[in-house]
Design a protein around this motif. Sequence first.
Motif, PDB file in Angstrom:
ATOM      1  N   ARG A  77       0.780  -1.290   0.132  1.00 38.42           N
ATOM      2  CA  ARG A  77      -0.148  -0.046  -0.012  1.00 38.42           C
ATOM      3  C   ARG A  77       0.695   1.354   0.041  1.00 38.42           C
ATOM      4  O   ARG A  77       0.482   2.296  -0.654  1.00 38.42           O
ATOM      5  N   ARG A  78       2.007   1.215   0.737  1.00 39.63           N
ATOM      6  CA  ARG A  78       2.702   2.324   0.840  1.00 39.63           C
ATOM      7  C   ARG A  78       3.483   2.686  -0.435  1.00 39.63           C
ATOM      8  O   ARG A  78       3.927   3.913  -0.841  1.00 39.63           O
ATOM      9  N   ALA A  79       3.761   1.718  -1.009  1.00 41.00           N
ATOM     10  CA  ALA A  79       4.573   1.581  -2.458  1.00 41.00           C
ATOM     11  C   ALA A  79       3.633   2.088  -3.717  1.00 41.00           C
ATOM     12  O   ALA A  79       4.103   2.700  -4.835  1.00 41.00           O
ATOM     13  N   TYR A  80       2.420   1.998  -3.629  1.00 37.99           N
ATOM     14  CA  TYR A  80       1.564   2.348  -4.601  1.00 37.99           C
ATOM     15  C   TYR A  80       1.259   3.875  -4.712  1.00 37.99           C
ATOM     16  O   TYR A  80       1.204   4.500  -3.735  1.00 37.99           O
ATOM     17  N   GLY A  81       1.457   4.221  -5.909  1.00 40.05           N
ATOM     18  CA  GLY A  81       1.034   5.778  -6.003  1.00 40.05           C
ATOM     19  C   GLY A  81       0.821   5.971  -7.661  1.00 40.05           C
ATOM     20  O   GLY A  81       1.176   5.180  -8.483  1.00 40.05           O
ATOM     21  N   TYR A  82       0.204   7.262  -7.756  1.00 39.80           N
ATOM     22  CA  TYR A  82      -0.137   7.423  -9.289  1.00 39.80           C
ATOM     23  C   TYR A  82      -0.102   8.993  -9.238  1.00 39.80           C
ATOM     24  O   TYR A  82      -0.302   9.640  -8.447  1.00 39.80           O
ATOM     25  N   VAL A  83       0.249   9.321 -10.726  1.00 38.36           N
ATOM     26  CA  VAL A  83       0.098  10.748 -10.897  1.00 38.36           C
ATOM     27  C   VAL A  83      -0.433  11.096 -12.272  1.00 38.36           C
ATOM     28  O   VAL A  83      -0.260  10.423 -13.247  1.00 38.36           O
ATOM     29  N   GLU A  84      -1.124  12.027 -12.427  1.00 39.18           N
ATOM     30  CA  GLU A  84      -1.972  12.304 -13.508  1.00 39.18           C
ATOM     31  C   GLU A  84      -1.221  13.547 -14.106  1.00 39.18           C
ATOM     32  O   GLU A  84      -1.121  14.479 -13.511  1.00 39.18           O
ATOM     33  N   ARG A  85      -0.513  13.259 -15.258  1.00 38.12           N
ATOM     34  CA  ARG A  85       0.111  14.348 -15.997  1.00 38.12           C
ATOM     35  C   ARG A  85      -0.648  14.830 -17.259  1.00 38.12           C
ATOM     36  O   ARG A  85      -1.602  14.559 -17.508  1.00 38.12           O
ATOM     37  N   ALA A  86      -0.054  15.770 -17.959  1.00 40.93           N
ATOM     38  CA  ALA A  86      -0.702  16.309 -19.055  1.00 40.93           C
ATOM     39  C   ALA A  86      -1.016  15.431 -20.197  1.00 40.93           C
ATOM     40  O   ALA A  86      -2.148  15.278 -20.848  1.00 40.93           O
ATOM     41  N   ASP A  87      -0.237  14.459 -20.635  1.00 44.32           N
ATOM     42  CA  ASP A  87      -0.459  13.439 -21.548  1.00 44.32           C
ATOM     43  C   ASP A  87      -0.597  12.075 -20.969  1.00 44.32           C
ATOM     44  O   ASP A  87      -0.683  11.109 -21.948  1.00 44.32           O
ATOM     45  N   ASP A  88      -0.025  11.677 -19.961  1.00 42.29           N
ATOM     46  CA  ASP A  88      -0.378  10.334 -19.461  1.00 42.29           C
ATOM     47  C   ASP A  88      -0.789  10.241 -17.950  1.00 42.29           C
ATOM     48  O   ASP A  88      -0.403  11.213 -17.298  1.00 42.29           O
ATOM     49  N   LEU A  89      -0.893   9.056 -17.756  1.00 44.39           N
ATOM     50  CA  LEU A  89      -0.931   8.689 -16.229  1.00 44.39           C
ATOM     51  C   LEU A  89       0.317   8.040 -15.793  1.00 44.39           C
ATOM     52  O   LEU A  89       0.753   6.735 -16.790  1.00 44.39           O
ATOM     53  N   ILE A  90       1.040   8.008 -14.922  1.00 45.58           N
ATOM     54  CA  ILE A  90       1.919   7.179 -14.279  1.00 45.58           C
ATOM     55  C   ILE A  90       1.486   6.362 -13.088  1.00 45.58           C
ATOM     56  O   ILE A  90       0.979   7.059 -12.265  1.00 45.58           O
ATOM     57  N   VAL A  91       1.804   5.075 -12.905  1.00 41.62           N
ATOM     58  CA  VAL A  91       1.291   4.253 -11.749  1.00 41.62           C
ATOM     59  C   VAL A  91       2.610   3.547 -11.179  1.00 41.62           C
ATOM     60  O   VAL A  91       3.281   2.973 -12.272  1.00 41.62           O
ATOM     61  N   THR A  92       3.114   3.559 -10.126  1.00 45.83           N
ATOM     62  CA  THR A  92       4.072   2.793  -9.426  1.00 45.83           C
ATOM     63  C   THR A  92       3.844   2.010  -8.585  1.00 45.83           C
ATOM     64  O   THR A  92       2.742   2.355  -7.658  1.00 45.83           O
ATOM     65  N   HIS A  93       4.406   0.625  -8.252  1.00 48.13           N
ATOM     66  CA  HIS A  93       4.212   0.016  -7.270  1.00 48.13           C
ATOM     67  C   HIS A  93       4.972  -1.212  -7.262  1.00 48.13           C
ATOM     68  O   HIS A  93       6.206  -1.452  -8.035  1.00 48.13           O
ATOM     69  N   GLY A  94       5.167  -1.773  -6.095  1.00 48.95           N
ATOM     70  CA  GLY A  94       5.999  -2.904  -5.689  1.00 48.95           C
ATOM     71  C   GLY A  94       6.919  -2.667  -4.636  1.00 48.95           C
ATOM     72  O   GLY A  94       7.402  -1.832  -4.389  1.00 48.95           O
ATOM     73  N   VAL A  95       6.840  -3.937  -3.914  1.00 50.43           N
ATOM     74  CA  VAL A  95       7.728  -4.036  -2.753  1.00 50.43           C
ATOM     75  C   VAL A  95       8.969  -4.498  -2.785  1.00 50.43           C
ATOM     76  O   VAL A  95      10.086  -3.773  -2.505  1.00 50.43           O
ATOM     77  N   PHE A  96       9.053  -5.658  -3.431  1.00 52.45           N
ATOM     78  CA  PHE A  96      10.495  -6.329  -3.705  1.00 52.45           C
ATOM     79  C   PHE A  96      11.006  -6.000  -4.902  1.00 52.45           C
ATOM     80  O   PHE A  96      12.330  -5.784  -5.106  1.00 52.45           O
ATOM     81  N   VAL A  97      10.224  -5.852  -5.977  1.00 51.81           N
ATOM     82  CA  VAL A  97      10.527  -5.392  -7.443  1.00 51.81           C
ATOM     83  C   VAL A  97       9.582  -4.172  -7.635  1.00 51.81           C
ATOM     84  O   VAL A  97       8.339  -4.534  -7.793  1.00 51.81           O
ATOM     85  N   LYS A  98      10.095  -2.942  -7.838  1.00 47.00           N
ATOM     86  CA  LYS A  98       9.320  -1.639  -8.010  1.00 47.00           C
ATOM     87  C   LYS A  98       9.033  -1.612  -9.805  1.00 47.00           C
ATOM     88  O   LYS A  98       9.946  -2.026 -10.583  1.00 47.00           O
ATOM     89  N   ARG A  99       7.874  -1.058  -9.958  1.00 52.65           N
ATOM     90  CA  ARG A  99       7.478  -1.219 -11.131  1.00 52.65           C
ATOM     91  C   ARG A  99       6.910   0.387 -11.497  1.00 52.65           C
ATOM     92  O   ARG A  99       6.305   0.779 -10.731  1.00 52.65           O
ATOM     93  N   LEU A 100       7.140   0.806 -12.816  1.00 52.95           N
ATOM     94  CA  LEU A 100       6.437   2.164 -13.079  1.00 52.95           C
ATOM     95  C   LEU A 100       5.962   1.967 -14.475  1.00 52.95           C
ATOM     96  O   LEU A 100       6.694   1.459 -15.334  1.00 52.95           O
ATOM     97  N   ILE A 101       4.707   2.310 -14.371  1.00 51.93           N
ATOM     98  CA  ILE A 101       3.944   2.022 -15.762  1.00 51.93           C
ATOM     99  C   ILE A 101       3.394   3.538 -16.226  1.00 51.93           C
ATOM    100  O   ILE A 101       2.694   4.196 -15.351  1.00 51.93           O
ATOM    101  N   VAL A 102       3.576   3.813 -17.524  1.00 56.57           N
ATOM    102  CA  VAL A 102       3.249   5.067 -18.101  1.00 56.57           C
ATOM    103  C   VAL A 102       2.118   4.719 -19.071  1.00 56.57           C
ATOM    104  O   VAL A 102       2.336   3.859 -20.241  1.00 56.57           O
ATOM    105  N   VAL A 103       0.934   5.261 -18.927  1.00 57.49           N
ATOM    106  CA  VAL A 103      -0.132   5.144 -19.931  1.00 57.49           C
ATOM    107  C   VAL A 103      -0.538   6.312 -20.446  1.00 57.49           C
ATOM    108  O   VAL A 103      -1.054   7.216 -19.991  1.00 57.49           O
TER     109      VAL A 103
END
Length: 166
Positions: A77-103
């Motif tokens: 829960r603490r590792a999850y986060g999201y940000v709405e930018r002008a052209d995309d949405l970024i989501v990050t999560h992961g405890v042992f392996v961190k991941r960042l997804i840009v949509v």
Amino acid sequence: MYQADQAFAPGAGLHWSPISKRHAFHRLLMAVLWAIPIGGVGGFIVWRNGGVVPAAMWVAAVVLGAALTWLVAELDRRAYGYVERADDLIVTHGVFVKRLIVVPYGRMQFVDVTAGLLERWMGIATVRMHTAAAATDATIPGLPTADAAQLRDRLAQKGEERSMGL
């Protein structure tokens, strides 16, 4: 903060939006709901075949498993986060392996909001963004239902605006 975390920064002075604290409690409750029958039935079977001490060890192992599940859920829960930018949405999560997804908004095909029975009772929902490439699909669990509905509407509107030019 680790130096590698700079690769996961949202940039442009933006800050990660967190998910609800109820997400970790939901995961704990799910673990307990699974642990009760597993501990009870397994403990009974072990007791019938080995006695009281092995049965107690079985139940203790199941309780420890539920506690570890809660610990990992809280870290998640603490590792999850999201940000709405002008052209995309970024989501990050992961405890042992961190991941960042840009949509990119223009690539979104649809936005899905789901909530199981327990999630509805707790007032949380999961928002999923689907794209043509499954690798860029993103999920944001544990959002309060009002926030999930607002995010769904904003993402749908931005997706329509960006796809009009295609």
